[in-house]
Design a protein around this motif. Structure first.
Motif, short mmCIF file in Angstrom:
data_model
loop_
_atom_site.label_atom_id
_atom_site.label_comp_id
_atom_site.label_asym_id
_atom_site.label_seq_id
_atom_site.Cartn_x
_atom_site.Cartn_y
_atom_site.Cartn_z
N ASP A 178 58.07 100.96 102.65
CA ASP A 178 58.84 101.84 101.78
C ASP A 178 58.47 103.32 101.95
OD1 ASP A 178 60.13 99.64 100.73
OD2 ASP A 178 58.78 99.48 99.01
N LEU A 179 57.45 103.60 102.73
CA LEU A 179 56.99 104.97 102.91
C LEU A 179 57.42 105.55 104.25
CD1 LEU A 179 53.30 104.84 101.64
CD2 LEU A 179 55.28 105.83 100.49
N ASP A 180 57.59 106.84 104.27
CA ASP A 180 57.84 107.58 105.51
C ASP A 180 56.67 107.32 106.46
OD1 ASP A 180 58.07 109.49 107.52
OD2 ASP A 180 58.58 111.11 106.14
N LYS A 181 56.96 106.90 107.68
CA LYS A 181 55.91 106.56 108.64
C LYS A 181 55.00 107.74 108.96
CE LYS A 181 58.43 102.83 110.80
NZ LYS A 181 59.07 102.30 112.01
N THR A 182 55.48 108.97 108.76
CA THR A 182 54.64 110.14 109.05
C THR A 182 53.50 110.27 108.04
OG1 THR A 182 56.03 111.66 107.77
CG2 THR A 182 56.55 111.39 110.12
N LEU A 183 53.59 109.56 106.92
CA LEU A 183 52.52 109.60 105.91
C LEU A 183 51.43 108.56 106.16
CD1 LEU A 183 54.62 110.05 102.66
CD2 LEU A 183 53.31 111.78 103.89
N TRP A 184 51.73 107.53 106.93
CA TRP A 184 50.76 106.47 107.19
C TRP A 184 49.49 107.05 107.79
CZ3 TRP A 184 54.08 102.16 109.97
CH2 TRP A 184 55.06 101.70 109.08
N GLY A 185 48.35 106.72 107.22
CA GLY A 185 47.07 107.18 107.73
C GLY A 185 46.63 108.53 107.20
N ARG A 186 47.52 109.24 106.50
CA ARG A 186 47.14 110.52 105.91
C ARG A 186 46.40 110.29 104.61
NH1 ARG A 186 48.73 115.08 108.13
NH2 ARG A 186 48.70 116.22 106.17
#
Length: 86
Positions: free
Chosen positions: A31-39
């Motif tokens: 459900d999250l923008d992939k650019t946020l993963w790991g941030r």
């Protein structure tokens, strides 16, 4: 950390031995923008780091701590600067 999400890694941010924030690593979630993963998301901020509105994310916990230190330093400089007479 219990953020009601799959996020499990977190750090407390201390500046001058005072708790100023909490960051949590954003895990993969469809459900999250992939650019946020790991941030690292600023989950809570206290004292001089308190923010009204907007979500901050950082590449690393060290980046979050650097932001917190700069924020505290900025407030300290403003507190010490001479006020202008009218």
């Amino acid at each position: 950390m219990n953020t009601a999400s799959p996020d499990q890694q977190g750090y407390l941010l201390f500046v001058d031995e005072k708790l100023v924030g909490v960051v949590a690593r954003i895990e993969r979630h469809e459900d999250l923008d992939k650019t946020l993963w790991g941030r690292w998301c600023l989950e809570a901020a206290f004292g001089l780091c308190h923010r009204a509105g907007g979500t901050l994310t950082f590449a690393t916990p060290e980046d979050a701590l650097e932001w917190a230190v700069q924020r505290v330093d900025m407030h300290e400089r403003n507190r010490l600067s001479p006020s202008k007479a009218a």
